[in-house]
Scaffold this active site. Structure first.
Site, PDB file in Angstrom:
ATOM      1  CG  ASP A  67     -14.675  15.554 -25.962  1.00  0.00           C
ATOM      2  OD1 ASP A  67     -14.871  16.760 -26.142  1.00  0.00           O
ATOM      3  OD2 ASP A  67     -15.124  14.669 -26.723  1.00  0.00           O
ATOM      4  CG  LEU A  68     -20.411  17.183 -23.215  1.00  0.00           C
ATOM      5  CD1 LEU A  68     -20.708  16.616 -21.837  1.00  0.00           C
ATOM      6  CD2 LEU A  68     -21.040  18.576 -23.338  1.00  0.00           C
ATOM      7  CG  ASP A  69     -20.366  14.946 -29.306  1.00  0.00           C
ATOM      8  OD1 ASP A  69     -21.037  13.911 -29.108  1.00  0.00           O
ATOM      9  OD2 ASP A  69     -20.112  15.387 -30.445  1.00  0.00           O
ATOM     10  CB  THR A 107     -24.426  15.914 -28.397  1.00  0.00           C
ATOM     11  OG1 THR A 107     -23.024  16.160 -28.316  1.00  0.00           O
ATOM     12  CG2 THR A 107     -25.030  15.965 -27.011  1.00  0.00           C
ATOM     13  CE  LYS A 113     -17.266  11.464 -33.374  1.00  0.00           C
ATOM     14  NZ  LYS A 113     -17.141  10.014 -33.496  1.00  0.00           N
ATOM     15  CB  SER A 121     -16.701  20.168 -24.007  1.00  0.00           C
ATOM     16  OG  SER A 121     -17.545  20.304 -25.123  1.00  0.00           O
ATOM     17  CB  ALA A 122     -15.007  22.140 -28.903  1.00  0.00           C
ATOM     18  CE  LYS A 137     -11.671  19.702 -27.233  1.00  0.00           C
ATOM     19  NZ  LYS A 137     -12.636  18.713 -26.737  1.00  0.00           N
ATOM     20  CD  GLU A 171     -11.442  15.084 -27.362  1.00  0.00           C
ATOM     21  OE1 GLU A 171     -12.174  14.419 -28.135  1.00  0.00           O
ATOM     22  OE2 GLU A 171     -11.591  16.291 -27.184  1.00  0.00           O
ATOM     23  CG  ASP A 172     -15.586  11.719 -29.236  1.00  0.00           C
ATOM     24  OD1 ASP A 172     -15.197  12.793 -28.741  1.00  0.00           O
ATOM     25  OD2 ASP A 172     -16.438  11.658 -30.138  1.00  0.00           O
TER      26      ASP A 172
HETATM   27  P1  B16 Z   1     -21.384  23.864 -29.785  1.00  0.00           P
HETATM   28  P2  B16 Z   1     -16.895  18.082 -27.787  1.00  0.00           P
HETATM   29  C1  B16 Z   1     -18.021  19.317 -29.833  1.00  0.00           C
HETATM   30  O1  B16 Z   1     -18.135  18.703 -28.605  1.00  0.00           O
HETATM   31  C2  B16 Z   1     -18.794  18.527 -30.885  1.00  0.00           C
HETATM   32  O2  B16 Z   1     -18.202  17.244 -31.073  1.00  0.00           O
HETATM   33  C3  B16 Z   1     -18.743  19.269 -32.200  1.00  0.00           C
HETATM   34  O3  B16 Z   1     -19.470  18.566 -33.178  1.00  0.00           O
HETATM   35  C4  B16 Z   1     -19.324  20.676 -31.998  1.00  0.00           C
HETATM   36  O4  B16 Z   1     -19.221  21.418 -33.197  1.00  0.00           O
HETATM   37  C5  B16 Z   1     -18.560  21.379 -30.887  1.00  0.00           C
HETATM   38  O5  B16 Z   1     -18.615  20.615 -29.694  1.00  0.00           O
HETATM   39  C6  B16 Z   1     -19.100  22.762 -30.586  1.00  0.00           C
HETATM   40  O6  B16 Z   1     -20.363  22.651 -30.017  1.00  0.00           O
HETATM   41  O7  B16 Z   1     -21.973  24.235 -31.106  1.00  0.00           O
HETATM   42  O8  B16 Z   1     -22.373  23.261 -28.818  1.00  0.00           O
HETATM   43  O9  B16 Z   1     -20.608  25.014 -29.167  1.00  0.00           O
HETATM   44  O10 B16 Z   1     -16.608  16.762 -28.443  1.00  0.00           O
HETATM   45  O11 B16 Z   1     -15.740  19.048 -27.814  1.00  0.00           O
HETATM   46  O12 B16 Z   1     -17.489  17.933 -26.413  1.00  0.00           O
HETATM   47 MG    MG Z   2     -15.964  14.776 -28.510  1.00  0.00          MG
END
Ligand code: B16
Ligand code: MG
Length: 220
Positions: free
Chosen positions: A10-12, A18, A47, A117-118, A147, A171-172
């Site tokens: 996962d990224l964030d 972020t 998240k 990542s999402a 997710k 994942e966090d």
């Molecule tokens: P974007 P992850 C997620 O990252 C974030 O945790 C979540 O807060 C955010 O809404 C989602 O990415 C979408 O991000 O607006 O940049 O497409 O934890 O899946 O890396």
């Molecule tokens: Mg995350």
């Protein structure tokens, strides 16, 4: 590392953080358009969840009725512009502790590395963090179920043609751990949240030494 062929990150909250920037962008949007101050306690619902799903949950929790899909999309885009401005200065110093050592270790052991990542901003952020050379594949979250659906992690598996037992994922967020488990993959929970469904939980990737990784891979 015995039969593990793929590590999905996962990224964030795992590679970089972020969360604050995402939530600050939502806060600015809600003040500007609805005159609402979002409570910090709502951050957790966003998240790991897609941009649109995050927006919908924040609207619902703030009791704002907005059902025009075009308007929802337009405001979500506006939030993204604010968010991109907030992360514009991100660089290698924003990589979470332990990430580089782990990526190097996986590469040395010929384990493929994917990003699950999402975030639609993920490729941009990975470039900013100067981590492109480590990733063999970045899942495109576009048109995939958010997710906790398993789609993002299954896409990474399918890309390489591996079985779920041949992968491990990091994942966090609660929604992310559920997503990994729905894909039947071994889940490493990272960070301060409880993440009760994770197969193993670490506060930081720094805790994962080669010895502990070997143990995880062997299943003991
Ligand atoms: P974007 P992850 C997620 O990252 C974030 O945790 C979540 O807060 C955010 O809404 C989602 O990415 C979408 O991000 O607006 O940049 O497409 O934890 O899946 O890396
Ligand atoms: Mg995350």
């Amino acid at each position: 590392m015995n039969n593990i062929k793929l590590a999905i990150f996962d990224l964030d909250g795992v590679i970089t953080s972020t969360t604050k920037e995402h939530y600050k962008a939502w806060k600015l949007l809600f003040i500007k358009h609805f005159g609402i101050r979002l409570d910090p306690s709502l951050e957790v619902y966003t998240k790991g969840v897609s941009r649109i799903e995050s927006f919908k949950v924040l609207l619902e929790k703030s009791k704002v009725n907005l059902d025009d899909p075009k308007l929802i999309e337009c405001l979500a885009n506006e939030k993204n512009e604010i968010y991109k401005e907030l992360i514009s200065e991100f660089d290698e110093t924003k990589i979470c502790p332990g990430v580089l050592d782990l990526l190097k270790y996986l590469k040395q052991n010929s384990i493929k590395i994917a990003l699950g990542s999402a975030s639609k901003n993920a490729p941009f952020l990975i470039r900013k963090l100067k981590l492109e050379s480590y990733f063999d594949y970045i899942v495109n979250p576009e048109e995939k179920n958010s997710k906790p659906a398993p789609d993002i992690f299954l896409d990474a598996l399918n890309h390489f043609g591996y079985k779920s037992s041949e992968a491990i994922a990091f994942e966090d967020a609660e929604a992310g751990i559920e997503s990994i488990k729905n894909a039947d993959i071994y889940a490493v929970g990272v960070g301060d949240e409880e993440l009760k469904d994770a197969d193993i939980k670490v506060k930081s990737l720094k805790e994962l030494t080669p010895v502990s990784l070997e143990k995880i891979m062997r299943g003991n």
